[in-house]
Design an enzyme around this catalytic site. Sequence first.
Site, PDB file in Angstrom:
ATOM      1  N   GLY A  12      47.379  35.106  14.546  1.00 17.73           N
ATOM      2  CA  GLY A  12      47.370  33.811  15.246  1.00 17.73           C
ATOM      3  C   GLY A  12      46.866  32.663  14.384  1.00 17.73           C
ATOM      4  N   ARG A 111      30.999  33.660  26.809  1.00 13.83           N
ATOM      5  CA  ARG A 111      30.081  32.752  26.088  1.00 13.83           C
ATOM      6  C   ARG A 111      28.825  32.427  26.890  1.00 13.83           C
ATOM      7  NH1 ARG A 111      34.356  28.315  24.119  1.00 13.83           N
ATOM      8  NH2 ARG A 111      35.155  29.387  22.292  1.00 13.83           N
ATOM      9  N   CYS A 150      35.175  24.355  20.084  1.00 14.52           N
ATOM     10  CA  CYS A 150      35.229  23.452  18.917  1.00 14.52           C
ATOM     11  C   CYS A 150      34.668  22.059  19.215  1.00 14.52           C
ATOM     12  CB  CYS A 150      36.657  23.331  18.406  1.00 14.52           C
ATOM     13  SG  CYS A 150      37.857  23.082  19.713  1.00 14.52           S
ATOM     14  N   GLN A 178      40.816  14.948  20.829  1.00 11.12           N
ATOM     15  CA  GLN A 178      40.985  16.273  20.225  1.00 11.12           C
ATOM     16  C   GLN A 178      42.367  16.462  19.604  1.00 11.12           C
ATOM     17  OE1 GLN A 178      38.134  18.197  23.683  1.00 11.12           O
ATOM     18  NE2 GLN A 178      39.523  19.591  22.627  1.00 11.12           N
ATOM     19  N   SER A 181      45.897  21.015  17.127  1.00  6.03           N
ATOM     20  CA  SER A 181      45.703  22.413  16.692  1.00  6.03           C
ATOM     21  C   SER A 181      44.753  23.164  17.614  1.00  6.03           C
ATOM     22  CB  SER A 181      45.198  22.480  15.246  1.00  6.03           C
ATOM     23  OG  SER A 181      43.975  21.774  15.124  1.00  6.03           O
ATOM     24  N   GLU A 204      37.915  22.179  29.590  1.00 10.46           N
ATOM     25  CA  GLU A 204      37.186  21.763  28.387  1.00 10.46           C
ATOM     26  C   GLU A 204      35.888  21.025  28.728  1.00 10.46           C
ATOM     27  OE1 GLU A 204      38.499  22.910  25.690  1.00 10.46           O
ATOM     28  OE2 GLU A 204      37.887  21.698  23.987  1.00 10.46           O
ATOM     29  N   LYS A 207      33.061  23.253  29.547  1.00  9.18           N
ATOM     30  CA  LYS A 207      32.537  23.996  28.387  1.00  9.18           C
ATOM     31  C   LYS A 207      31.542  23.142  27.614  1.00  9.18           C
ATOM     32  CE  LYS A 207      36.599  26.919  27.678  1.00  9.18           C
ATOM     33  NZ  LYS A 207      37.797  27.129  26.867  1.00  9.18           N
ATOM     34  N   HIS A 244      38.420  17.001  15.513  1.00 12.76           N
ATOM     35  CA  HIS A 244      38.077  16.426  16.824  1.00 12.76           C
ATOM     36  C   HIS A 244      37.067  15.293  16.605  1.00 12.76           C
ATOM     37  CE1 HIS A 244      40.334  19.545  18.579  1.00 12.76           C
ATOM     38  NE2 HIS A 244      39.391  20.266  19.165  1.00 12.76           N
ATOM     39  N   ASN A 324      38.246  21.145  13.675  1.00 11.59           N
ATOM     40  CA  ASN A 324      38.162  22.041  14.830  1.00 11.59           C
ATOM     41  C   ASN A 324      38.556  23.479  14.545  1.00 11.59           C
ATOM     42  OD1 ASN A 324      40.686  20.416  14.689  1.00 11.59           O
ATOM     43  ND2 ASN A 324      41.381  21.868  16.235  1.00 11.59           N
ATOM     44  N   THR A 325      39.441  23.727  13.569  1.00 10.14           N
ATOM     45  CA  THR A 325      39.767  25.146  13.322  1.00 10.14           C
ATOM     46  C   THR A 325      38.910  25.750  12.212  1.00 10.14           C
ATOM     47  OG1 THR A 325      41.643  24.599  11.872  1.00 10.14           O
ATOM     48  CG2 THR A 325      42.126  24.962  14.206  1.00 10.14           C
TER      49      THR A 325
HETATM   50  N1  LIG Z   1      36.610  27.440  19.000  1.00 10.29           N
HETATM   51  C1  LIG Z   1      37.685  26.703  19.200  1.00 10.29           C
HETATM   52  O1  LIG Z   1      37.624  25.574  19.477  1.00 10.29           O
HETATM   53  C2  LIG Z   1      39.032  27.250  19.100  1.00 10.29           C
HETATM   54  C3  LIG Z   1      39.210  28.421  19.705  1.00 10.29           C
HETATM   55  N2  LIG Z   1      40.400  28.954  19.798  1.00 10.29           N
HETATM   56  C4  LIG Z   1      40.461  30.202  20.519  1.00 10.29           C
HETATM   57  O2  LIG Z   1      40.773  31.255  19.580  1.00 10.29           O
HETATM   58  C5  LIG Z   1      41.605  32.202  20.196  1.00 10.29           C
HETATM   59  C6  LIG Z   1      42.880  32.338  19.381  1.00 10.29           C
HETATM   60  O3  LIG Z   1      43.599  31.123  19.393  1.00 10.29           O
HETATM   61  P1  LIG Z   1      44.913  30.940  18.533  1.00 10.29           P
HETATM   62  O4  LIG Z   1      44.701  31.533  17.191  1.00 10.29           O
HETATM   63  O5  LIG Z   1      45.334  29.524  18.653  1.00 10.29           O
HETATM   64  O6  LIG Z   1      45.942  31.870  19.351  1.00 10.29           O
HETATM   65  P2  LIG Z   1      47.342  32.421  18.881  1.00 10.29           P
HETATM   66  O7  LIG Z   1      48.174  32.534  20.104  1.00 10.29           O
HETATM   67  O8  LIG Z   1      47.865  31.661  17.720  1.00 10.29           O
HETATM   68  O9  LIG Z   1      47.001  33.922  18.366  1.00 10.29           O
HETATM   69  C7  LIG Z   1      46.623  34.927  19.257  1.00 10.29           C
HETATM   70  C8  LIG Z   1      46.365  36.212  18.490  1.00 10.29           C
HETATM   71  O10 LIG Z   1      46.035  37.237  19.431  1.00 10.29           O
HETATM   72  C9  LIG Z   1      47.008  38.298  19.367  1.00 10.29           C
HETATM   73  N3  LIG Z   1      47.278  38.791  20.700  1.00 10.29           N
HETATM   74  C10 LIG Z   1      47.903  38.147  21.720  1.00 10.29           C
HETATM   75  N4  LIG Z   1      47.975  38.953  22.803  1.00 10.29           N
HETATM   76  C11 LIG Z   1      47.399  40.127  22.455  1.00 10.29           C
HETATM   77  C12 LIG Z   1      47.159  41.353  23.128  1.00 10.29           C
HETATM   78  N5  LIG Z   1      47.552  41.548  24.414  1.00 10.29           N
HETATM   79  N6  LIG Z   1      46.530  42.353  22.478  1.00 10.29           N
HETATM   80  C13 LIG Z   1      46.134  42.172  21.194  1.00 10.29           C
HETATM   81  N7  LIG Z   1      46.335  41.035  20.488  1.00 10.29           N
HETATM   82  C14 LIG Z   1      46.945  40.021  21.115  1.00 10.29           C
HETATM   83  C15 LIG Z   1      48.236  37.676  18.751  1.00 10.29           C
HETATM   84  O11 LIG Z   1      49.024  38.693  18.169  1.00 10.29           O
HETATM   85  P3  LIG Z   1      50.646  38.593  18.065  1.00 10.29           P
HETATM   86  O12 LIG Z   1      50.958  37.671  16.913  1.00 10.29           O
HETATM   87  O13 LIG Z   1      51.063  39.995  17.815  1.00 10.29           O
HETATM   88  O14 LIG Z   1      51.112  38.046  19.387  1.00 10.29           O
HETATM   89  C16 LIG Z   1      47.591  36.743  17.730  1.00 10.29           C
HETATM   90  O15 LIG Z   1      47.175  37.491  16.621  1.00 10.29           O
HETATM   91  C17 LIG Z   1      41.813  31.720  21.620  1.00 10.29           C
HETATM   92  O16 LIG Z   1      40.865  32.333  22.450  1.00 10.29           O
HETATM   93  C18 LIG Z   1      41.574  30.240  21.540  1.00 10.29           C
HETATM   94  O17 LIG Z   1      41.173  29.695  22.774  1.00 10.29           O
HETATM   95  C19 LIG Z   1      41.455  28.343  19.229  1.00 10.29           C
HETATM   96  C20 LIG Z   1      41.335  27.151  18.548  1.00 10.29           C
HETATM   97  C21 LIG Z   1      40.098  26.515  18.421  1.00 10.29           C
HETATM   98  N1  LIG Z   2      40.299  23.994  24.000  1.00 13.20           N
HETATM   99  C1  LIG Z   2      40.062  23.656  22.600  1.00 13.20           C
HETATM  100  C2  LIG Z   2      40.276  24.849  21.733  1.00 13.20           C
HETATM  101  C3  LIG Z   2      39.864  26.147  22.337  1.00 13.20           C
HETATM  102  O1  LIG Z   2      40.591  27.084  22.263  1.00 13.20           O
HETATM  103  O2  LIG Z   2      38.672  26.186  22.915  1.00 13.20           O
HETATM  104  P1  LIG Z   2      37.919  27.507  23.381  1.00 13.20           P
HETATM  105  O3  LIG Z   2      37.479  28.240  22.143  1.00 13.20           O
HETATM  106  O4  LIG Z   2      36.789  27.061  24.213  1.00 13.20           O
HETATM  107  O5  LIG Z   2      38.908  28.334  24.182  1.00 13.20           O
HETATM  108  C4  LIG Z   2      40.989  22.528  22.219  1.00 13.20           C
HETATM  109  O6  LIG Z   2      41.927  22.365  22.897  1.00 13.20           O
HETATM  110  O7  LIG Z   2      40.820  21.819  21.240  1.00 13.20           O
END
Ligand SMILES: NC(=O)C1=CN([C@@H]2O[C@H](COP(=O)(O)OP(=O)(O)OC[C@H]3O[C@@H](n4cnc5c(N)ncnc54)[C@H](OP(=O)(O)O)[C@@H]3O)[C@@H](O)[C@H]2O)C=CC1
Ligand SMILES: N[C@@H](CC(=O)OP(=O)(O)O)C(=O)O
Length: 346
Positions: A12, A111, A150, A178, A181, A204, A207, A244, A324-325
Site C-alpha cells: 500500500g 489507538r 497524521c 490536508q 495522500s 478526522e 481523532k 498537512h 503526512n506520509t
Molecule cells: N497516520 C496517518 O495519517 C496515515 C495513516 N494511514 C493509514 O495507514 C493504513 C494504510 O493506508 P494506505 O497505505 O493508504 O492503504 P492502501 O490501501 O494503499 O494499502 C493497504 C494495504 O493493506 C493490504 N490489505 C488490504 N486488505 C487486506 C486484507 N484483508 N488482509 C491483508 N492485507 C490487506 C493491501 O494489500 P493489497 O495490495 O494486496 O490489497 C495493502 O498492502 C490505513 O489504516 C490508513 O488509514 C494512511 C495515510 C496516513
Molecule cells: N485521515 C488522514 C489519514 C489517515 O489515514 O488517518 P488515520 O491514520 O487516522 O486513519 C487523512 O486523510 O489525511
Amino acid sequence: MTVRVGVLGATGAVGQRLIQLLEPHPEFEIAALTASDESAGHPYRDVAKWRIDTPIPEEVGEMTVTATTPEAVPDDVPLLFSSLPSTVGAKVETPFCEAGYVVSSNSSNARMESDVPLVIPEVNGDHLEALEIQREERGWDGALVKNPNCSTITFVPTLAALAEAGIGLETVHVATLQAVSGAGYDGVTSMEIIDNAIPHIGSEEAKLETESRKLLGEFDGTALADHEMEVAASCNRIPTIDGHLENVWIETSEDPSPEEVREAFAEYPSLSLHSSPEPLIHVFEDPERPQPRLDRTVGDGMAIAAGGVRESTFGIQYNCLAHNTLRGAAGASVLNGELLVEEGYV
Ligand SMILES: NC(=O)C1=CN([C@@H]2O[C@H](COP(=O)(O)OP(=O)(O)OC[C@H]3O[C@@H](n4cnc5c(N)ncnc54)[C@H](OP(=O)(O)O)[C@@H]3O)[C@@H](O)[C@H]2O)C=CC1
Ligand SMILES: N[C@@H](CC(=O)OP(=O)(O)O)C(=O)O
C-alpha cells in the site's frame, strides 16, 4: 547487529513509504512483506503499484509477498510495522501480538485503548511503559504500539513544546488543510479535488480532539490520565499531494508573547534516535511559511515546521506543517520502532 523486521500491508501507499525508509535504515533489515491474499505468493515488484519517486529497492522487489498471518511470518522477525486498513488491523494485529511479535502500527484501530501506548517519541516516549500492563493483562509476549493520526502528529509537538516551557494549555482550536495522500490513492478522485476544497474528512476531527489529549496526558506507572485541555478541530481536504498545514489558536493560563512561543518551539528537544530530526520544530520568521510544497521535507520529512506566530483575539495563533506520509505515518511508525528497540521491548 540489525533487527529483522516485517511490513504488514507492504504493497500500500504507507507500506511503500515504510520500505523506502527501512531499506537504507542502519538498524533494520527487511525480512518479511505481507499484503492481502490476492497479492500473497507473488514477487513484491509484480503486486505493488509503486508510486514513490525513487525506484523499488532491487532486493525488496524480488521478495515474495506473504499472507498477513502470524504463520506466514518467520519467527526470527521480532518487529513488524503495520500499515493495514484499520478494519483489517483490528482483526489481525492481536493474533500477531499473541504470537510474540512486537507491532508498531500506523492504523487507527485501538489507538484510544487505555493499555495501548499512542506515542510520538519526542513527546511521550515514557508512555511505552504501559506495555508492561498490556503484556500482563493480555498475556501477550508481543506488544502493540500505535502512532497517531497524521494531523494529530502535526500540531501536538508544538503543544508539547509550550507545555515544556511551562505554558499551561487550556483551549486549543485547530483547522487543517490536508493533502490528498492522506486519503490514499483511491481516496478522493481528481474530479472531486482539483480546483476545490472539501470541508469534511470522516472521523478526522474526533481523532485530533481525543488523540492529542491522550498524547499529552500523564502516565503514572499504572494508568494514563488525559490532558485536561479542550481541543476543537475542523478538517479540510485541499489539492496538495503531501504535507498537512494547520492553523492553531491556543488559550493558555499564562500570556506568552509570540517571541516566547517561537523560543519554546525552537528549544524543544529532539532525540538521539536515527529518525528524530534536529531540530524537531523548525521555526520560520516569514509569516508566509511554512508552505506544503516548500517545507514538507524539512528534516527529511520528519520535522515539524511552524511559523506565523502572532497575538490574536483568541490568544496566540500560529501555523504548523508536517509531511503526512513520512512524519505523519511511515516515519512515525519507524521512529516508534527505534524507540521500542532502544527501550528493550524488541
Ligand atoms: N497516520 C496517518 O495519517 C496515515 C495513516 N494511514 C493509514 O495507514 C493504513 C494504510 O493506508 P494506505 O497505505 O493508504 O492503504 P492502501 O490501501 O494503499 O494499502 C493497504 C494495504 O493493506 C493490504 N490489505 C488490504 N486488505 C487486506 C486484507 N484483508 N488482509 C491483508 N492485507 C490487506 C493491501 O494489500 P493489497 O495490495 O494486496 O490489497 C495493502 O498492502 C490505513 O489504516 C490508513 O488509514 C494512511 C495515510 C496516513
Ligand atoms: N485521515 C488522514 C489519514 C489517515 O489515514 O488517518 P488515520 O491514520 O487516522 O486513519 C487523512 O486523510 O489525511
